[in-house]
Design a protein around this motif. Structure first.
Motif, short mmCIF file in Angstrom:
data_model
loop_
_atom_site.label_atom_id
_atom_site.label_comp_id
_atom_site.label_asym_id
_atom_site.label_seq_id
_atom_site.Cartn_x
_atom_site.Cartn_y
_atom_site.Cartn_z
N SER A 1 1.39 9.54 -2.96
CA SER A 1 0.00 9.66 -2.57
C SER A 1 -0.16 9.28 -0.94
O SER A 1 -0.66 10.12 -0.34
N ALA A 2 0.22 8.12 -0.68
CA ALA A 2 0.17 7.63 0.67
C ALA A 2 1.00 8.58 1.87
O ALA A 2 0.50 8.76 2.98
N ALA A 3 2.02 8.93 1.24
CA ALA A 3 2.90 9.75 2.09
C ALA A 3 2.61 11.08 2.44
O ALA A 3 2.74 11.74 3.38
N GLY A 4 1.82 11.65 1.22
CA GLY A 4 1.38 13.04 1.31
C GLY A 4 2.60 13.95 0.99
O GLY A 4 2.35 15.08 1.00
N THR A 5 3.63 13.46 0.46
CA THR A 5 4.76 14.32 0.02
C THR A 5 5.51 13.65 -1.15
O THR A 5 5.51 12.22 -1.15
N SER A 6 6.32 14.17 -1.93
CA SER A 6 7.03 13.59 -3.07
C SER A 6 8.41 13.28 -2.31
O SER A 6 9.21 12.41 -2.92
N GLU A 7 8.95 14.01 -1.30
CA GLU A 7 10.26 13.52 -0.61
C GLU A 7 10.50 14.09 0.70
O GLU A 7 9.67 14.94 1.14
#
Length: 87
Positions: free
Chosen positions: A15-21
């Protein structure tokens, strides 16, 4: 020598990165995480979440080892695991 691989984010880290990978290009875990912090500098929660996370490198727990001593492999995977509720 830098290696290329994948960082996978789970739960609050995702959530914090805005991406899963996303890809890494780094020789050590410390370098990969520093680059990720810079990439997500517009998301201040990301750096805060990383402080609470555990890390797996190619399936092996990093534990208390210094991130600058954890070498990354070509084609490797770093799993970023925030604390999970429950058990």
């Amino acid at each position: 020598m830098a290696a290329a691989g994948t960082i996978r984010y789970w739960a609050a880290a995702k959530s914090a990165a805005g991406t899963s990978e996303e890809p890494y290009d780094a020789a050590t875990l410390a370098e990969a995480l520093d680059a990720a912090r810079q990439r997500h500098s517009s998301r201040p929660e990301f750096a805060r979440v990383l402080l609470r996370c555990s890390f797996l490198v190619d399936g092996n727990p990093v534990g208390t080892r210094g991130h600058d001593t954890v070498t990354l492999a070509e084609g490797g995977t770093v799993e970023v695991l925030p604390p999970f509720a429950g058990g």
